[in-house]
Scaffold this motif. Structure first.
Motif, PDB file in Angstrom:
ATOM      1  N   SER A 201       3.977  -3.141  -4.496  1.00 53.60           N
ATOM      2  CA  SER A 201       4.714  -2.252  -3.613  1.00 53.60           C
ATOM      3  C   SER A 201       3.852  -1.062  -3.220  1.00 53.60           C
ATOM      4  O   SER A 201       3.064  -0.553  -3.997  1.00 53.60           O
ATOM      5  CB  SER A 201       5.991  -1.750  -4.290  1.00 53.60           C
ATOM      6  N   SER A 202       3.999  -0.592  -1.988  1.00 55.25           N
ATOM      7  CA  SER A 202       3.347   0.606  -1.483  1.00 55.25           C
ATOM      8  C   SER A 202       4.218   1.159  -0.382  1.00 55.25           C
ATOM      9  O   SER A 202       5.315   0.683  -0.133  1.00 55.25           O
ATOM     10  CB  SER A 202       1.937   0.287  -0.977  1.00 55.25           C
ATOM     11  N   HIS A 203       3.738   2.196   0.310  1.00 55.99           N
ATOM     12  CA  HIS A 203       4.498   2.779   1.392  1.00 55.99           C
ATOM     13  C   HIS A 203       3.604   2.936   2.610  1.00 55.99           C
ATOM     14  O   HIS A 203       2.409   3.181   2.500  1.00 55.99           O
ATOM     15  CB  HIS A 203       5.075   4.145   1.002  1.00 55.99           C
ATOM     16  N   SER A 204       4.195   2.765   3.762  1.00 56.19           N
ATOM     17  CA  SER A 204       3.464   2.898   5.008  1.00 56.19           C
ATOM     18  C   SER A 204       4.270   3.753   5.958  1.00 56.19           C
ATOM     19  O   SER A 204       5.495   3.731   5.950  1.00 56.19           O
ATOM     20  CB  SER A 204       3.232   1.509   5.635  1.00 56.19           C
ATOM     21  N   GLN A 205       3.569   4.533   6.792  1.00 52.24           N
ATOM     22  CA  GLN A 205       4.250   5.400   7.742  1.00 52.24           C
ATOM     23  C   GLN A 205       3.956   4.924   9.143  1.00 52.24           C
ATOM     24  O   GLN A 205       2.807   4.779   9.546  1.00 52.24           O
ATOM     25  CB  GLN A 205       3.787   6.847   7.561  1.00 52.24           C
ATOM     26  N   SER A 206       5.007   4.644   9.930  1.00 51.17           N
ATOM     27  CA  SER A 206       4.847   4.185  11.305  1.00 51.17           C
ATOM     28  C   SER A 206       4.503   5.348  12.197  1.00 51.17           C
ATOM     29  O   SER A 206       4.532   6.507  11.800  1.00 51.17           O
ATOM     30  CB  SER A 206       6.149   3.533  11.782  1.00 51.17           C
ATOM     31  N   SER A 207       4.162   5.053  13.488  1.00 55.01           N
ATOM     32  CA  SER A 207       3.818   6.093  14.432  1.00 55.01           C
ATOM     33  C   SER A 207       4.982   7.028  14.679  1.00 55.01           C
ATOM     34  O   SER A 207       4.811   8.156  15.116  1.00 55.01           O
ATOM     35  CB  SER A 207       3.356   5.466  15.757  1.00 55.01           C
ATOM     36  N   THR A 214       6.264  -1.043   1.679  1.00 57.38           N
ATOM     37  CA  THR A 214       5.569  -2.245   2.109  1.00 57.38           C
ATOM     38  C   THR A 214       5.095  -3.033   0.897  1.00 57.38           C
ATOM     39  O   THR A 214       5.154  -2.557  -0.236  1.00 57.38           O
ATOM     40  CB  THR A 214       4.363  -1.908   2.996  1.00 57.38           C
ATOM     41  N   CYS A 215       4.604  -4.236   1.147  1.00 54.39           N
ATOM     42  CA  CYS A 215       4.150  -5.088   0.048  1.00 54.39           C
ATOM     43  C   CYS A 215       2.956  -5.917   0.502  1.00 54.39           C
ATOM     44  O   CYS A 215       2.615  -5.969   1.689  1.00 54.39           O
ATOM     45  CB  CYS A 215       5.276  -6.005  -0.427  1.00 54.39           C
ATOM     46  N   THR A 216       2.318  -6.552  -0.459  1.00 53.07           N
ATOM     47  CA  THR A 216       1.190  -7.440  -0.213  1.00 53.07           C
ATOM     48  C   THR A 216       1.466  -8.783  -0.871  1.00 53.07           C
ATOM     49  O   THR A 216       1.992  -8.832  -1.981  1.00 53.07           O
ATOM     50  CB  THR A 216      -0.109  -6.852  -0.790  1.00 53.07           C
ATOM     51  N   PHE A 217       1.141  -9.876  -0.178  1.00 51.74           N
ATOM     52  CA  PHE A 217       1.252 -11.187  -0.809  1.00 51.74           C
ATOM     53  C   PHE A 217       0.116 -12.081  -0.330  1.00 51.74           C
ATOM     54  O   PHE A 217      -0.538 -11.803   0.676  1.00 51.74           O
ATOM     55  CB  PHE A 217       2.617 -11.837  -0.531  1.00 51.74           C
ATOM     56  N   THR A 218      -0.143 -13.138  -1.073  1.00 53.26           N
ATOM     57  CA  THR A 218      -1.189 -14.097  -0.721  1.00 53.26           C
ATOM     58  C   THR A 218      -0.617 -15.508  -0.719  1.00 53.26           C
ATOM     59  O   THR A 218       0.335 -15.805  -1.451  1.00 53.26           O
ATOM     60  CB  THR A 218      -2.366 -14.036  -1.707  1.00 53.26           C
ATOM     61  N   LEU A 219      -1.206 -16.362   0.092  1.00 50.38           N
ATOM     62  CA  LEU A 219      -0.850 -17.779   0.143  1.00 50.38           C
ATOM     63  C   LEU A 219      -2.131 -18.602   0.155  1.00 50.38           C
ATOM     64  O   LEU A 219      -3.136 -18.182   0.747  1.00 50.38           O
ATOM     65  CB  LEU A 219      -0.027 -18.102   1.397  1.00 50.38           C
ATOM     66  N   THR A 220      -2.110 -19.749  -0.462  1.00 46.24           N
ATOM     67  CA  THR A 220      -3.240 -20.670  -0.453  1.00 46.24           C
ATOM     68  C   THR A 220      -2.752 -22.036   0.005  1.00 46.24           C
ATOM     69  O   THR A 220      -1.735 -22.537  -0.502  1.00 46.24           O
ATOM     70  CB  THR A 220      -3.884 -20.789  -1.843  1.00 46.24           C
ATOM     71  N   GLU A 221      -3.457 -22.617   0.967  1.00 44.52           N
ATOM     72  CA  GLU A 221      -3.037 -23.902   1.531  1.00 44.52           C
ATOM     73  C   GLU A 221      -4.263 -24.779   1.761  1.00 44.52           C
ATOM     74  O   GLU A 221      -5.344 -24.282   2.102  1.00 44.52           O
ATOM     75  CB  GLU A 221      -2.308 -23.659   2.861  1.00 44.52           C
ATOM     76  N   GLY A 314       0.738  -4.794   3.905  1.00 47.63           N
ATOM     77  CA  GLY A 314       1.485  -3.871   4.742  1.00 47.63           C
ATOM     78  C   GLY A 314       2.745  -4.443   5.349  1.00 47.63           C
ATOM     79  O   GLY A 314       3.271  -3.905   6.325  1.00 47.63           O
ATOM     80  N   VAL A 315       3.271  -5.523   4.785  1.00 50.55           N
ATOM     81  CA  VAL A 315       4.516  -6.110   5.281  1.00 50.55           C
ATOM     82  C   VAL A 315       5.699  -5.246   4.819  1.00 50.55           C
ATOM     83  O   VAL A 315       5.754  -4.868   3.650  1.00 50.55           O
ATOM     84  CB  VAL A 315       4.692  -7.547   4.754  1.00 50.55           C
ATOM     85  N   PRO A 316       6.644  -4.904   5.706  1.00 50.81           N
ATOM     86  CA  PRO A 316       7.837  -4.188   5.252  1.00 50.81           C
ATOM     87  C   PRO A 316       8.471  -4.929   4.087  1.00 50.81           C
ATOM     88  O   PRO A 316       8.666  -6.147   4.151  1.00 50.81           O
ATOM     89  CB  PRO A 316       8.739  -4.195   6.490  1.00 50.81           C
ATOM     90  N   ALA A 317       8.777  -4.220   3.014  1.00 50.99           N
ATOM     91  CA  ALA A 317       9.252  -4.874   1.794  1.00 50.99           C
ATOM     92  C   ALA A 317      10.476  -5.737   2.039  1.00 50.99           C
ATOM     93  O   ALA A 317      10.618  -6.816   1.458  1.00 50.99           O
ATOM     94  CB  ALA A 317       9.548  -3.826   0.725  1.00 50.99           C
ATOM     95  N   ALA A 318      11.361  -5.300   2.918  1.00 53.13           N
ATOM     96  CA  ALA A 318      12.577  -6.072   3.196  1.00 53.13           C
ATOM     97  C   ALA A 318      12.280  -7.340   3.969  1.00 53.13           C
ATOM     98  O   ALA A 318      13.133  -8.219   4.078  1.00 53.13           O
ATOM     99  CB  ALA A 318      13.581  -5.212   3.971  1.00 53.13           C
ATOM    100  N   GLU A 319      11.050  -7.453   4.511  1.00 54.65           N
ATOM    101  CA  GLU A 319      10.694  -8.615   5.326  1.00 54.65           C
ATOM    102  C   GLU A 319       9.732  -9.554   4.596  1.00 54.65           C
ATOM    103  O   GLU A 319       9.211 -10.498   5.198  1.00 54.65           O
ATOM    104  CB  GLU A 319      10.043  -8.154   6.638  1.00 54.65           C
ATOM    105  N   GLU A 320       9.492  -9.317   3.308  1.00 52.44           N
ATOM    106  CA  GLU A 320       8.502 -10.131   2.592  1.00 52.44           C
ATOM    107  C   GLU A 320       8.848 -11.612   2.616  1.00 52.44           C
ATOM    108  O   GLU A 320       8.016 -12.457   2.980  1.00 52.44           O
ATOM    109  CB  GLU A 320       8.375  -9.661   1.146  1.00 52.44           C
ATOM    110  N   GLU A 321      10.063 -11.954   2.231  1.00 47.69           N
ATOM    111  CA  GLU A 321      10.435 -13.358   2.123  1.00 47.69           C
ATOM    112  C   GLU A 321      10.421 -14.046   3.496  1.00 47.69           C
ATOM    113  O   GLU A 321       9.939 -15.169   3.627  1.00 47.69           O
ATOM    114  CB  GLU A 321      11.812 -13.487   1.473  1.00 47.69           C
ATOM    115  N   SER A 322      10.968 -13.401   4.518  1.00 48.19           N
ATOM    116  CA  SER A 322      11.008 -14.020   5.840  1.00 48.19           C
ATOM    117  C   SER A 322       9.605 -14.144   6.430  1.00 48.19           C
ATOM    118  O   SER A 322       9.303 -15.120   7.134  1.00 48.19           O
ATOM    119  CB  SER A 322      11.910 -13.220   6.784  1.00 48.19           C
ATOM    120  N   THR A 323       8.717 -13.188   6.142  1.00 50.07           N
ATOM    121  CA  THR A 323       7.339 -13.265   6.635  1.00 50.07           C
ATOM    122  C   THR A 323       6.584 -14.390   5.939  1.00 50.07           C
ATOM    123  O   THR A 323       5.878 -15.186   6.568  1.00 50.07           O
ATOM    124  CB  THR A 323       6.616 -11.930   6.413  1.00 50.07           C
TER     125      THR A 323
END
Length: 341
Positions: A201-207, A214-221, A314-323
């Motif tokens: 978890s982290s925080h980001s400020q929009s314009s 915000t959050c960070t995640f990784t995927l491997t395919e 930097g993904v909005p935390a509430a959008e992690e799963e949908s992203t």
């Protein structure tokens, strides 16, 4: 009209910088129909269920009619929404045969509990009978009911912020229920078993100056193709249009812009190392204005296959799963199904 310091306290404005709607006495309304339309489509098109009969997924919105609003009267929030929905679904049996049908929700509204929601599933008229219809009724309907419930939760959390203003004495009205993140079942939108992910978890400020978590995640395919072919699939406009099945704009150069999936996804390329690495600023249309995630795609050629490692920051935390689910479905799975990788 009362003067400052005397008269009906509902009209006193001297302690309010904006001098509006003191003590939340007046009726205020916020129209959230536009956001609701986009969010409902995003959530519903992320539904995918599997069973011994095969795989079924919702593919397209054929009907999305209605409206939604939030009202504030005397410090009390009133939520109104009423929608009629019809979504097409595609089923693939275990032997590879495909079947099409539709799912309909005629009465998504504030007057009906989720448990009482009518959800009907049917096959298209020209389709033969298939056990996939039972799969949709048995597993698809509960998943749809869940994501519609998530829409209502987000409506009451995200868009109720700021509707209740401070009182003239500086005290704040009670905030609505604590914001809840959309959490569809992992089996619907998580990456395949070969993928791994972590997030912090982290925080980001929009314009606009709004600080969001915000959050960070990784995927491997793993893709059954060479690194140069996989790289070209992500940066060639014709290839992107093929696997997304929609028009796209892709300017494959540093600083070049891209837009795909009907304008729902946009951004720009920040780094392009042929056959090895792609960097981009990436956003979904419903995210806060001008907020972008940082995407890095690294490709490792292993001869007849290529491992793709993706990091999303930097993904909005509430959008992690949908992203996470969107990348898995609309990028990785779509590329494999389209090109046979």
């Amino acid at each position: 009209m009362a003067k400052w310091g005397e008269g009906d306290p509902r009209w006193i404005v001297e302690e309010r910088a904006d001098a509006t709607n003191v003590n939340n006495w007046h009726w205020t309304e916020r129209d959230v129909s536009g956001w609701s339309s986009e969010r409902l489509e995003q959530l519903l098109l992320g539904v995918r269920v599997e069973g011994s009969e095969g795989v079924c997924q919702l593919t397209d919105m054929s009907k999305l009619e209605g409206e939604a609003s939030i009202n504030n009267r005397k410090g009390k929030l009133i939520f109104f929404y009423e929608w009629q929905l019809r979504v097409g679904w595609l089923g693939t049996s275990t032997n590879g045969l495909k079947y099409r049908g539709s799912l309909e929700v005629p009465n998504l509204s504030d007057e009906n509990d989720m448990d009482d929601l009518d959800i009907s599933v049917s096959l298209c008229k020209d389709q033969p009978s298939t056990p996939l219809l039972d799969l949709m009724k048995r597993r698809g309907v509960p998943e749809v009911r869940q994501v519609l419930g998530n829409y209502v939760k987000q409506l009451k959390s995200e868009f109720s912020q700021g509707m209740i203003l401070p009182k003239a004495n500086g005290e704040n009205q009670p905030e609505p229920a604590k914001k809840e993140q959309v959490k569809p079942k992992k089996t619907l939108i998580s990456s395949p078993p070969s993928s791994t992910s972590t997030h912090t978890s982290s925080h980001s400020q929009s314009s606009a100056g709004v600080c969001i978590p915000t959050c960070t995640f990784t995927l491997t395919e793993t893709f059954l193709t060479t690194a140069d072919e996989l790289y070209r699939t992500f940066v060639n406009q014709e290839f992107v249009q093929v696997f997304t099945r929609s028009s796209a704009v892709v300017d494959a150069q540093r600083g070049g812009k891209f837009q795909l999936l009907g304008g729902n996804v946009s951004g720009e390329f920040t780094q392009l190392v042929p056959d090895k690495k792609i960097g981009m600023r990436w956003r979904f249309r419903t995210w806060p204005s001008e907020h972008y995630a940082i995407i890095t795609l690294e490709m490792e050629d292993r001869g007849d296959e290529t491992e793709l490692r993706m990091q999303c920051r930097g993904v909005p935390a509430a959008e992690e799963e949908s992203t996470r689910g969107g990348w898995t479905r609309f990028y990785f799975q779509a590329i494999k199904q389209t090109f046979g990788y």
